[in-house]
Write an enzyme that holds these catalytic residues in place. Sequence first.
Site, PDB file in Angstrom:
ATOM      1  N   GLY A  33       0.752  -1.180   0.085  1.00 48.29           N
ATOM      2  CA  GLY A  33       0.064   0.060   0.009  1.00 48.29           C
ATOM      3  C   GLY A  33       0.836   1.135  -0.022  1.00 48.29           C
ATOM      4  N   VAL A  34       0.430   2.372   0.862  1.00 48.42           N
ATOM      5  CA  VAL A  34       1.092   3.599   1.000  1.00 48.42           C
ATOM      6  C   VAL A  34       2.412   3.447   1.496  1.00 48.42           C
ATOM      7  CG1 VAL A  34      -0.015   4.407   2.901  1.00 48.42           C
ATOM      8  CG2 VAL A  34       0.680   5.825   1.311  1.00 48.42           C
ATOM      9  N   ASP A  35       2.565   2.526   2.428  1.00 43.25           N
ATOM     10  CA  ASP A  35       4.049   2.398   3.029  1.00 43.25           C
ATOM     11  C   ASP A  35       4.866   1.950   1.948  1.00 43.25           C
ATOM     12  OD1 ASP A  35       4.879   0.118   5.680  1.00 43.25           O
ATOM     13  OD2 ASP A  35       5.814   1.867   4.782  1.00 43.25           O
ATOM     14  N   TYR A 122      -5.754  -2.633   6.596  1.00 43.36           N
ATOM     15  CA  TYR A 122      -6.139  -2.646   7.761  1.00 43.36           C
ATOM     16  C   TYR A 122      -7.822  -2.446   7.952  1.00 43.36           C
ATOM     17  CZ  TYR A 122      -1.653  -2.602   9.990  1.00 43.36           C
ATOM     18  OH  TYR A 122      -0.204  -2.928  10.522  1.00 43.36           O
TER      19      TYR A 122
HETATM   20  N1  APR Z   1      -1.158   7.591  -2.186  1.00 39.73           N
HETATM   21  C1  APR Z   1      -1.998   7.768  -1.328  1.00 39.73           C
HETATM   22  N2  APR Z   1      -2.652   6.830  -0.666  1.00 39.73           N
HETATM   23  C2  APR Z   1      -2.530   5.595  -1.008  1.00 39.73           C
HETATM   24  C3  APR Z   1      -1.390   5.203  -2.010  1.00 39.73           C
HETATM   25  C4  APR Z   1      -0.728   6.342  -2.258  1.00 39.73           C
HETATM   26  N3  APR Z   1       0.480   6.182  -3.074  1.00 39.73           N
HETATM   27  N4  APR Z   1      -1.383   3.906  -1.886  1.00 39.73           N
HETATM   28  C5  APR Z   1      -2.446   3.462  -1.102  1.00 39.73           C
HETATM   29  N5  APR Z   1      -3.155   4.403  -0.723  1.00 39.73           N
HETATM   30  C6  APR Z   1      -4.328   4.345   0.270  1.00 39.73           C
HETATM   31  C7  APR Z   1      -5.230   3.306   0.161  1.00 39.73           C
HETATM   32  O1  APR Z   1      -5.929   3.248  -0.972  1.00 39.73           O
HETATM   33  C8  APR Z   1      -5.948   3.288   1.427  1.00 39.73           C
HETATM   34  O2  APR Z   1      -6.949   4.026   1.157  1.00 39.73           O
HETATM   35  O3  APR Z   1      -3.949   4.266   1.468  1.00 39.73           O
HETATM   36  C9  APR Z   1      -5.059   3.767   2.328  1.00 39.73           C
HETATM   37  C10 APR Z   1      -4.357   3.090   3.414  1.00 39.73           C
HETATM   38  O4  APR Z   1      -4.092   1.707   2.923  1.00 39.73           O
HETATM   39  P1  APR Z   1      -2.781   0.876   3.304  1.00 39.73           P
HETATM   40  O5  APR Z   1      -1.504   1.544   2.333  1.00 39.73           O
HETATM   41  O6  APR Z   1      -3.318  -0.507   2.786  1.00 39.73           O
HETATM   42  O7  APR Z   1      -2.753   1.059   5.017  1.00 39.73           O
HETATM   43  P2  APR Z   1      -3.421   0.532   5.933  1.00 39.73           P
HETATM   44  O8  APR Z   1      -4.835   0.135   5.566  1.00 39.73           O
HETATM   45  O9  APR Z   1      -3.175   1.683   7.099  1.00 39.73           O
HETATM   46  O10 APR Z   1      -2.787  -0.722   6.379  1.00 39.73           O
HETATM   47  C11 APR Z   1      -1.481  -0.729   6.889  1.00 39.73           C
HETATM   48  O11 APR Z   1      -0.508  -2.155   5.094  1.00 39.73           O
HETATM   49  O12 APR Z   1       1.152  -1.467   3.667  1.00 39.73           O
HETATM   50  C12 APR Z   1       0.909  -2.189   4.690  1.00 39.73           C
HETATM   51  O13 APR Z   1       2.838  -1.919   5.937  1.00 39.73           O
HETATM   52  C13 APR Z   1       1.494  -1.225   5.983  1.00 39.73           C
HETATM   53  O14 APR Z   1       1.163  -3.300   7.479  1.00 39.73           O
HETATM   54  C14 APR Z   1       0.956  -1.978   7.069  1.00 39.73           C
HETATM   55  C15 APR Z   1      -0.599  -1.979   6.662  1.00 39.73           C
END
Ligand code: APR
Length: 174
Positions: A33-35, A122
């Site tokens: 994801g965004v991470d 999540y």
């Molecule tokens: N820019 C902005 N938002 C983004 C991007 C980006 N490049 N990529 C993904 N997102 C959005 C997703 O669509 C979602 O709405 O960020 C939001 C959070 O999604 P996740 O990235 O899956 O994060 P989260 O739900 O908090 O889960 C965290 O996921 O990636 C792993 O290491 C992370 O274990 C942790 C978990």
Amino acid sequence: MAGRIVVKAGDITREEVDAIVNAANESLLGGGGVDGAIHRAAGPGLLQECRRLGGCPTGEARTTAGYALPARYVIHTVGPVWRGGGAGEAELLARCYQRSLEEAEAHGVRTMAFPAISTGAYGYPLAEAAEIAVRTVARHLANGSPIEEVRLVCFSETARRIFAEALARHCGER
Ligand code: APR
């Protein structure tokens, strides 16, 4: 004059702000994801710095440099996993926004961008998460914060609309 909240769709790694917030996990060692997007865009120096932080509890926030990102800082926060709403998820999600704002202020940040924390892997429902994000940020900015702009950057048009509706509802209440 309180800082403004902007809702937009986009890729947070491209935002030209002082700090972007990462939706990380407690290891702070990267993920999907965004991470994953932030680590890819920042380059390997980000993970090297994160390794020295020794993790981050859910609801807390840690600040690193931004490396190859346009943003000077990355504020890593760990959102709650959605378990149906009865496990204190709302308070933990609000804490993520609050602690990230505090970290930003401690680093002299004036403009920053949040993703929709916890709404991807999540599983946090978008509408509830949007409500918490807008309420927490608006309250903080109304209390004399030096932060001038907070962008809520959504990765889909659906999320953008939901966050924009939450912001409009909040502004309508005042
Ligand atoms: N820019 C902005 N938002 C983004 C991007 C980006 N490049 N990529 C993904 N997102 C959005 C997703 O669509 C979602 O709405 O960020 C939001 C959070 O999604 P996740 O990235 O899956 O994060 P989260 O739900 O908090 O889960 C965290 O996921 O990636 C792993 O290491 C992370 O274990 C942790 C978990």
